[in-house]
Write a protein that holds these residues in place. Structure first.
Motif, PDB file in Angstrom:
ATOM      1  N   ILE A  54      10.521  -9.807  -6.189  1.00 20.09           N
ATOM      2  CA  ILE A  54       9.229  -9.138  -6.135  1.00 20.09           C
ATOM      3  C   ILE A  54       9.340  -8.054  -5.071  1.00 20.09           C
ATOM      4  O   ILE A  54       9.727  -8.337  -3.934  1.00 20.09           O
ATOM      5  N   CYS A  55       9.016  -6.828  -5.436  1.00 25.38           N
ATOM      6  CA  CYS A  55       9.027  -5.722  -4.489  1.00 25.38           C
ATOM      7  C   CYS A  55       7.589  -5.251  -4.305  1.00 25.38           C
ATOM      8  O   CYS A  55       6.908  -4.931  -5.276  1.00 25.38           O
ATOM      9  N   VAL A  56       7.137  -5.214  -3.056  1.00 25.24           N
ATOM     10  CA  VAL A  56       5.749  -4.875  -2.750  1.00 25.24           C
ATOM     11  C   VAL A  56       5.684  -3.511  -2.074  1.00 25.24           C
ATOM     12  O   VAL A  56       6.373  -3.269  -1.083  1.00 25.24           O
ATOM     13  N   PHE A  57       4.861  -2.633  -2.640  1.00 28.06           N
ATOM     14  CA  PHE A  57       4.559  -1.334  -2.039  1.00 28.06           C
ATOM     15  C   PHE A  57       3.080  -1.335  -1.725  1.00 28.06           C
ATOM     16  O   PHE A  57       2.262  -1.640  -2.590  1.00 28.06           O
ATOM     17  N   TYR A  71       9.813  -3.946 -13.668  1.00 29.53           N
ATOM     18  CA  TYR A  71      10.837  -2.902 -13.645  1.00 29.53           C
ATOM     19  C   TYR A  71      12.177  -3.589 -13.892  1.00 29.53           C
ATOM     20  O   TYR A  71      12.765  -4.154 -12.971  1.00 29.53           O
ATOM     21  N   HIS A  72      12.604  -3.620 -15.133  1.00 25.15           N
ATOM     22  CA  HIS A  72      13.879  -4.237 -15.507  1.00 25.15           C
ATOM     23  C   HIS A  72      14.040  -5.638 -14.924  1.00 25.15           C
ATOM     24  O   HIS A  72      15.092  -5.988 -14.377  1.00 25.15           O
ATOM     25  N   GLY A  73      12.979  -6.433 -14.991  1.00 28.49           N
ATOM     26  CA  GLY A  73      13.026  -7.809 -14.510  1.00 28.49           C
ATOM     27  C   GLY A  73      12.539  -8.006 -13.089  1.00 28.49           C
ATOM     28  O   GLY A  73      12.328  -9.137 -12.658  1.00 28.49           O
ATOM     29  N   VAL A  74      12.371  -6.927 -12.341  1.00 25.07           N
ATOM     30  CA  VAL A  74      11.832  -7.007 -10.981  1.00 25.07           C
ATOM     31  C   VAL A  74      10.318  -6.846 -11.072  1.00 25.07           C
ATOM     32  O   VAL A  74       9.827  -5.916 -11.707  1.00 25.07           O
ATOM     33  N   THR A  75       9.591  -7.754 -10.452  1.00 20.94           N
ATOM     34  CA  THR A  75       8.136  -7.628 -10.405  1.00 20.94           C
ATOM     35  C   THR A  75       7.791  -6.656  -9.289  1.00 20.94           C
ATOM     36  O   THR A  75       8.189  -6.857  -8.142  1.00 20.94           O
ATOM     37  N   VAL A  76       7.062  -5.593  -9.640  1.00 22.77           N
ATOM     38  CA  VAL A  76       6.680  -4.572  -8.664  1.00 22.77           C
ATOM     39  C   VAL A  76       5.181  -4.666  -8.455  1.00 22.77           C
ATOM     40  O   VAL A  76       4.406  -4.597  -9.408  1.00 22.77           O
ATOM     41  N   VAL A  77       4.790  -4.835  -7.193  1.00 23.11           N
ATOM     42  CA  VAL A  77       3.377  -4.965  -6.839  1.00 23.11           C
ATOM     43  C   VAL A  77       2.970  -3.756  -6.015  1.00 23.11           C
ATOM     44  O   VAL A  77       3.621  -3.437  -5.015  1.00 23.11           O
ATOM     45  N   TYR A  78       1.907  -3.089  -6.455  1.00 26.29           N
ATOM     46  CA  TYR A  78       1.249  -2.060  -5.653  1.00 26.29           C
ATOM     47  C   TYR A  78      -0.047  -2.709  -5.183  1.00 26.29           C
ATOM     48  O   TYR A  78      -0.888  -3.083  -5.998  1.00 26.29           O
ATOM     49  N   THR A  79      -0.188  -2.878  -3.877  1.00 22.98           N
ATOM     50  CA  THR A  79      -1.339  -3.606  -3.354  1.00 22.98           C
ATOM     51  C   THR A  79      -2.625  -2.832  -3.601  1.00 22.98           C
ATOM     52  O   THR A  79      -2.612  -1.638  -3.885  1.00 22.98           O
ATOM     53  N   LYS A  80      -3.715  -3.544  -3.452  1.00 24.22           N
ATOM     54  CA  LYS A  80      -5.024  -2.909  -3.603  1.00 24.22           C
ATOM     55  C   LYS A  80      -5.339  -2.072  -2.369  1.00 24.22           C
ATOM     56  O   LYS A  80      -4.674  -2.197  -1.324  1.00 24.22           O
ATOM     57  N   GLU A  81      -6.353  -1.245  -2.506  1.00 24.74           N
ATOM     58  CA  GLU A  81      -6.799  -0.404  -1.399  1.00 24.74           C
ATOM     59  C   GLU A  81      -7.073  -1.248  -0.158  1.00 24.74           C
ATOM     60  O   GLU A  81      -7.645  -2.330  -0.248  1.00 24.74           O
ATOM     61  N   LYS A  82      -6.637  -0.766   0.983  1.00 22.39           N
ATOM     62  CA  LYS A  82      -6.831  -1.397   2.295  1.00 22.39           C
ATOM     63  C   LYS A  82      -6.087  -2.721   2.469  1.00 22.39           C
ATOM     64  O   LYS A  82      -6.404  -3.512   3.341  1.00 22.39           O
ATOM     65  N   GLU A  83      -5.083  -2.974   1.631  1.00 26.91           N
ATOM     66  CA  GLU A  83      -4.242  -4.159   1.815  1.00 26.91           C
ATOM     67  C   GLU A  83      -2.819  -3.694   2.072  1.00 26.91           C
ATOM     68  O   GLU A  83      -2.257  -2.947   1.278  1.00 26.91           O
ATOM     69  N   ALA A  85       1.341  -4.248   2.623  1.00 23.81           N
ATOM     70  CA  ALA A  85       2.371  -5.092   2.009  1.00 23.81           C
ATOM     71  C   ALA A  85       2.519  -6.380   2.813  1.00 23.81           C
ATOM     72  O   ALA A  85       2.687  -7.457   2.242  1.00 23.81           O
ATOM     73  N   ASP A  86       2.428  -6.274   4.137  1.00 25.23           N
ATOM     74  CA  ASP A  86       2.535  -7.454   4.991  1.00 25.23           C
ATOM     75  C   ASP A  86       1.465  -8.485   4.631  1.00 25.23           C
ATOM     76  O   ASP A  86       1.752  -9.682   4.528  1.00 25.23           O
ATOM     77  N   GLU A  87       0.233  -8.031   4.463  1.00 28.27           N
ATOM     78  CA  GLU A  87      -0.855  -8.950   4.117  1.00 28.27           C
ATOM     79  C   GLU A  87      -0.605  -9.609   2.764  1.00 28.27           C
ATOM     80  O   GLU A  87      -0.800 -10.814   2.607  1.00 28.27           O
ATOM     81  N   PHE A  92       1.067 -14.295  -0.362  1.00 27.29           N
ATOM     82  CA  PHE A  92       1.932 -14.809  -1.425  1.00 27.29           C
ATOM     83  C   PHE A  92       2.728 -16.013  -0.934  1.00 27.29           C
ATOM     84  O   PHE A  92       2.791 -17.046  -1.613  1.00 27.29           O
ATOM     85  N   VAL A  93       3.340 -15.889   0.245  1.00 27.61           N
ATOM     86  CA  VAL A  93       4.135 -16.990   0.789  1.00 27.61           C
ATOM     87  C   VAL A  93       3.243 -18.206   1.035  1.00 27.61           C
ATOM     88  O   VAL A  93       3.604 -19.332   0.673  1.00 27.61           O
ATOM     89  N   HIS A  94       2.084 -17.995   1.608  1.00 30.65           N
ATOM     90  CA  HIS A  94       1.149 -19.096   1.862  1.00 30.65           C
ATOM     91  C   HIS A  94       0.774 -19.804   0.563  1.00 30.65           C
ATOM     92  O   HIS A  94       0.720 -21.036   0.501  1.00 30.65           O
ATOM     93  N   ASP A  95       0.533 -19.039  -0.507  1.00 33.00           N
ATOM     94  CA  ASP A  95       0.086 -19.604  -1.785  1.00 33.00           C
ATOM     95  C   ASP A  95       1.198 -20.242  -2.611  1.00 33.00           C
ATOM     96  O   ASP A  95       0.925 -21.117  -3.434  1.00 33.00           O
ATOM     97  N   HIS A  96       2.457 -19.805  -2.420  1.00 32.80           N
ATOM     98  CA  HIS A  96       3.529 -20.256  -3.319  1.00 32.80           C
ATOM     99  C   HIS A  96       4.617 -21.117  -2.691  1.00 32.80           C
ATOM    100  O   HIS A  96       5.328 -21.820  -3.397  1.00 32.80           O
ATOM    101  N   TYR A  97       4.784 -21.043  -1.373  1.00 28.54           N
ATOM    102  CA  TYR A  97       5.880 -21.784  -0.753  1.00 28.54           C
ATOM    103  C   TYR A  97       5.626 -23.291  -0.818  1.00 28.54           C
ATOM    104  O   TYR A  97       4.534 -23.771  -0.538  1.00 28.54           O
ATOM    105  N   HIS A  98       6.660 -24.013  -1.203  1.00 30.47           N
ATOM    106  CA  HIS A  98       6.652 -25.467  -1.158  1.00 30.47           C
ATOM    107  C   HIS A  98       8.090 -25.884  -0.852  1.00 30.47           C
ATOM    108  O   HIS A  98       9.021 -25.471  -1.548  1.00 30.47           O
ATOM    109  N   PRO A  99       8.309 -26.706   0.172  1.00 31.33           N
ATOM    110  CA  PRO A  99       9.678 -27.004   0.591  1.00 31.33           C
ATOM    111  C   PRO A  99      10.560 -27.628  -0.482  1.00 31.33           C
ATOM    112  O   PRO A  99      11.780 -27.487  -0.435  1.00 31.33           O
ATOM    113  N   HIS A 100       9.959 -28.293  -1.461  1.00 34.50           N
ATOM    114  CA  HIS A 100      10.760 -28.950  -2.497  1.00 34.50           C
ATOM    115  C   HIS A 100      10.742 -28.213  -3.834  1.00 34.50           C
ATOM    116  O   HIS A 100      11.599 -28.463  -4.674  1.00 34.50           O
TER     117      HIS A 100
END
Length: 121
Positions: A54-57, A71-83, A85-87, A92-100
């Motif tokens: 995932i590439c975030v701009f 983009y050829h298998g890469v998910t490209v994210v353009y964030t919304k206004e006033k957001e 990439a760090d946010e 994303f990490v908070h919502d998707h990370y699971h150690p197992h």
């Protein structure tokens, strides 16, 4: 039956452009070509790596809604206004990370972002 662990590589696109001298020079004139080069390299890497990429701009100063394209298998994210990439990446990490179930690696040279991601696991 054992579930396969999801492996995600999430990249801060503009941060990566800024970290490369040649791409940074090009970005002073236009961001289109440096974005294209980053995405082409990530698509090539994905073809041999065992990652979902995932590439975030960020569109922080652009009036827009979040958009996600492939983009050829890469998910490209353009964030919304006033957001930034760090946010987006932190959320994303908070919502998707699971150690197992899900391993997430983040590509950024932003020290604050690195610390925030490490704090999430």
């Amino acid at each position: 039956m054992k579930r396969k662990k999801r492996r995600i590589l999430i990249v801060d696109g503009y941060n990566l452009i800024g970290a490369d001298q040649e791409l940074h020079r090009e970005s002073l004139h236009s961001l289109e070509m440096p974005r294209e080069k980053i995405l082409a390299a990530l698509a090539e890497y994905q073809s041999v790596a065992n990652y979902e990429i995932i590439c975030v701009f960020d569109a922080y100063e652009v009036r827009s809604k979040e958009s996600i394209i492939d983009y050829h298998g890469v998910t490209v994210v353009y964030t919304k206004e006033k957001e930034t990439a760090d946010e987006y990446i932190e959320r994303f990490v908070h919502d998707h990370y699971h150690p197992h179930l899900c391993e997430i690696s983040v590509v950024t040279s932003d020290l604050t972002e690195q610390n925030a991601i490490f704090a999430l696991g």
